[in-house]
Design a protein around this motif. Sequence first.
Motif, PDB file in Angstrom:
ATOM      1  N   THR A 104       0.815  -1.215   0.000  1.00 17.68           N
ATOM      2  CA  THR A 104       0.000   0.000   0.000  1.00 17.68           C
ATOM      3  C   THR A 104       0.849   1.266   0.000  1.00 17.68           C
ATOM      4  OG1 THR A 104      -1.570  -1.267   1.292  1.00 17.68           O
ATOM      5  CG2 THR A 104      -1.993   1.072   1.115  1.00 17.68           C
ATOM      6  N   PHE A 105       1.964   1.245   0.711  1.00 18.16           N
ATOM      7  CA  PHE A 105       2.800   2.452   0.743  1.00 18.16           C
ATOM      8  C   PHE A 105       3.810   2.459  -0.394  1.00 18.16           C
ATOM      9  CE2 PHE A 105       6.669   4.722   1.928  1.00 18.16           C
ATOM     10  CZ  PHE A 105       6.150   5.976   2.192  1.00 18.16           C
ATOM     11  N   ARG A 109       4.788   4.104  -4.953  1.00 19.45           N
ATOM     12  CA  ARG A 109       5.897   5.076  -4.925  1.00 19.45           C
ATOM     13  C   ARG A 109       7.168   4.545  -5.567  1.00 19.45           C
ATOM     14  NH1 ARG A 109       2.648   5.838  -0.693  1.00 19.45           N
ATOM     15  NH2 ARG A 109       2.257   7.951   0.045  1.00 19.45           N
ATOM     16  N   LEU A 110       7.135   3.314  -6.044  1.00 21.35           N
ATOM     17  CA  LEU A 110       8.359   2.700  -6.569  1.00 21.35           C
ATOM     18  C   LEU A 110       8.273   2.533  -8.087  1.00 21.35           C
ATOM     19  CD1 LEU A 110      10.931   1.533  -5.111  1.00 21.35           C
ATOM     20  CD2 LEU A 110       9.922  -0.727  -5.442  1.00 21.35           C
ATOM     21  N   SER A 111       9.338   2.924  -8.778  1.00 18.07           N
ATOM     22  CA  SER A 111       9.348   2.806 -10.243  1.00 18.07           C
ATOM     23  C   SER A 111      10.598   2.059 -10.682  1.00 18.07           C
ATOM     24  CB  SER A 111       9.381   4.192 -10.891  1.00 18.07           C
ATOM     25  OG  SER A 111       8.351   4.989 -10.385  1.00 18.07           O
ATOM     26  N   ALA A 112      10.609   1.693 -11.953  1.00 14.23           N
ATOM     27  CA  ALA A 112      11.786   1.019 -12.520  1.00 14.23           C
ATOM     28  C   ALA A 112      13.016   1.909 -12.297  1.00 14.23           C
ATOM     29  CB  ALA A 112      11.569   0.772 -14.004  1.00 14.23           C
ATOM     30  N   THR A 159      27.223   4.784   1.527  1.00 18.80           N
ATOM     31  CA  THR A 159      27.579   4.571   0.115  1.00 18.80           C
ATOM     32  C   THR A 159      26.365   4.072  -0.675  1.00 18.80           C
ATOM     33  OG1 THR A 159      29.597   3.708   1.113  1.00 18.80           O
ATOM     34  CG2 THR A 159      29.420   3.534  -1.286  1.00 18.80           C
ATOM     35  N   LEU A 160      25.562   3.226  -0.015  1.00 20.26           N
ATOM     36  CA  LEU A 160      24.395   2.668  -0.729  1.00 20.26           C
ATOM     37  C   LEU A 160      23.289   3.704  -0.942  1.00 20.26           C
ATOM     38  CD1 LEU A 160      23.849  -0.821   0.998  1.00 20.26           C
ATOM     39  CD2 LEU A 160      24.745  -0.398  -1.282  1.00 20.26           C
ATOM     40  N   LEU A 161      23.288   4.728  -0.071  1.00 22.88           N
ATOM     41  CA  LEU A 161      22.178   5.703  -0.094  1.00 22.88           C
ATOM     42  C   LEU A 161      22.305   6.722  -1.220  1.00 22.88           C
ATOM     43  CD1 LEU A 161      21.098   7.210   3.332  1.00 22.88           C
ATOM     44  CD2 LEU A 161      19.829   5.718   1.830  1.00 22.88           C
ATOM     45  N   ASN A 162      22.074   6.298  -2.423  1.00 23.78           N
ATOM     46  CA  ASN A 162      22.155   7.273  -3.522  1.00 23.78           C
ATOM     47  C   ASN A 162      20.778   7.888  -3.785  1.00 23.78           C
ATOM     48  OD1 ASN A 162      20.623   5.635  -5.365  1.00 23.78           O
ATOM     49  ND2 ASN A 162      22.389   4.260  -5.357  1.00 23.78           N
ATOM     50  N   ASP A 163      20.681   8.724  -4.787  1.00 25.03           N
ATOM     51  CA  ASP A 163      19.434   9.459  -5.019  1.00 25.03           C
ATOM     52  C   ASP A 163      18.294   8.579  -5.531  1.00 25.03           C
ATOM     53  OD1 ASP A 163      20.621  11.688  -4.120  1.00 25.03           O
ATOM     54  OD2 ASP A 163      21.110  12.506  -6.115  1.00 25.03           O
ATOM     55  N   ARG A 164      18.625   7.353  -5.939  1.00 25.43           N
ATOM     56  CA  ARG A 164      17.562   6.481  -6.442  1.00 25.43           C
ATOM     57  C   ARG A 164      16.861   5.700  -5.318  1.00 25.43           C
ATOM     58  NH1 ARG A 164      21.813   6.130  -9.748  1.00 25.43           N
ATOM     59  NH2 ARG A 164      22.583   4.234  -8.756  1.00 25.43           N
ATOM     60  N   VAL A 165      17.444   5.752  -4.107  1.00 28.06           N
ATOM     61  CA  VAL A 165      16.870   4.966  -2.999  1.00 28.06           C
ATOM     62  C   VAL A 165      15.555   5.594  -2.533  1.00 28.06           C
ATOM     63  CG1 VAL A 165      17.227   4.147  -0.637  1.00 28.06           C
ATOM     64  CG2 VAL A 165      19.135   4.128  -2.276  1.00 28.06           C
ATOM     65  N   LYS A 166      14.505   4.769  -2.475  1.00 28.39           N
ATOM     66  CA  LYS A 166      13.181   5.280  -2.089  1.00 28.39           C
ATOM     67  C   LYS A 166      12.726   4.780  -0.732  1.00 28.39           C
ATOM     68  CE  LYS A 166      12.073   7.716  -5.723  1.00 28.39           C
ATOM     69  NZ  LYS A 166      13.365   7.723  -6.336  1.00 28.39           N
ATOM     70  N   PHE A 167      13.433   3.783  -0.175  1.00 33.92           N
ATOM     71  CA  PHE A 167      12.924   3.144   1.038  1.00 33.92           C
ATOM     72  C   PHE A 167      14.027   2.314   1.674  1.00 33.92           C
ATOM     73  CE2 PHE A 167      10.108   0.028   3.257  1.00 33.92           C
ATOM     74  CZ  PHE A 167       9.168   0.903   3.782  1.00 33.92           C
ATOM     75  N   VAL A 168      14.026   2.294   3.010  1.00 37.71           N
ATOM     76  CA  VAL A 168      14.988   1.455   3.748  1.00 37.71           C
ATOM     77  C   VAL A 168      14.195   0.602   4.732  1.00 37.71           C
ATOM     78  CG1 VAL A 168      16.920   1.463   5.385  1.00 37.71           C
ATOM     79  CG2 VAL A 168      16.812   3.194   3.572  1.00 37.71           C
ATOM     80  N   ALA A 169      14.487  -0.700   4.769  1.00 36.73           N
ATOM     81  CA  ALA A 169      13.790  -1.590   5.713  1.00 36.73           C
ATOM     82  C   ALA A 169      14.822  -2.432   6.434  1.00 36.73           C
ATOM     83  CB  ALA A 169      12.813  -2.495   4.961  1.00 36.73           C
TER      84      ALA A 169
END
Length: 406
Positions: A104-105, A109-112, A159-169
Amino acid sequence: MINAEKLKLQFPIFNQKTPSGLDLTYLDNGATCHKPQSVIDAISDFYSKGYSTVGRASYWPSSETTVAFREVRKLVTEFINAPSEDEVVFNFGTTDGINKIANTFLRPRLSAGDEVITTEMEHHANLLPWQQLCIEKGAKLSILPILDTGDLDYESFETLLNDRVKFVALTAVSNALGVKNDLKRICAIARKKNIPVFIDAAQSVSHDEVDVQDIDCDFLVFSGHKIYGPTGVGVLYAKKKWLDAMMPLSYGGGIVKEVQLQESTFVDGVARHEGGTPNIAGVLGLGAAIRFVQSIGMHEIHSYLMDITDYAKTKLNEMDGIKVLGNPVHQAPTLSFVMDGVHPHDLSTFLNEKGICIRAGHHCAQPLMKKLKVPATTRMSLAIYNTKADIDKLIEVLKETQAFLS
Ligand SMILES: Cc1ncc(COP(=O)(O)O)c(C=O)c1O
């Protein structure tokens, strides 16, 4: 100081012997905890003395049940220090909460080309929903690795947190190794980039204070059955801005302003996300479980469990032929180990014959097992009714097993 022997008397399961006439030594609390009488009574009283639905009816006993149900939401809100009751949604457990947030969330909000970050130590419940969504959307699932100690490699996170990251779990505590993660550190780094963080608190809620404002996470879930409460009930905390922006987590009765045949409008607040008749007995039982924990004190629970975990770790490390896996900076009351030349499943079968319930397997963390280069481990996870005597018994039977099987 906790008197575990005395507390144990409140858990009727321990009043009986195993089928072979032995005392029960239960060391699989990471899977699920036993229930104190107060939780059993809360559920039984609901069914026998006050059974009814909640929210919709104005007759007795529904009105009283509704009040009791609402009180549990208030209790949970305070327990996790959520800013408002409007951020505490009852659901069916951790797995349910993770799937609902994925669907649902995150789905809309997630795209290719986008990315989601999770970690190498996750329970499958906090991996598969994100993994499947990434596959469906053509997004990338980035994995934050662990170090040899079992701790997260925090430096790689930036390092992993680039501008394409939309979510962290990520999980609060590894269910397989008992590694306790620095959630505040992860959330603070993600916050700088406005990336929502989801916390799986299934393995921390029973022994560690959960303070969602202090952690500053966007979402957090836990299951009732891992905190001395019933199965089939859980909690989803979500920041109000997200809950209000999301479509209902599930569609059904109780969530609408107005329904027409072709379209509907939905109420605001948590009611929007609790479609259908809730697990009323479960919620009331969860309330009793939280009151039980509060009557002892989370701080006392934590220090008691750390004390017996340290004791267990020392005793296991002293044994030849036993290797405890991971040595994190902060250890939760869960330890995984392997015994030379003995498969964990054979070991747990042997222990069962001596009245010891302990878990063997991959603990729903196959990628972690792969990283550790083991097919499975034996896992001991402690709760407030465990004592040093339980650990002594475990060590004694481990020695017997070694002598017998080698
Ligand atoms: C870390 C973690 N996450 C999620 C789950 C799934 O919890 P549940 O089966 O209550 O939904 C577990 C269960 O062991 C767990 O340990």
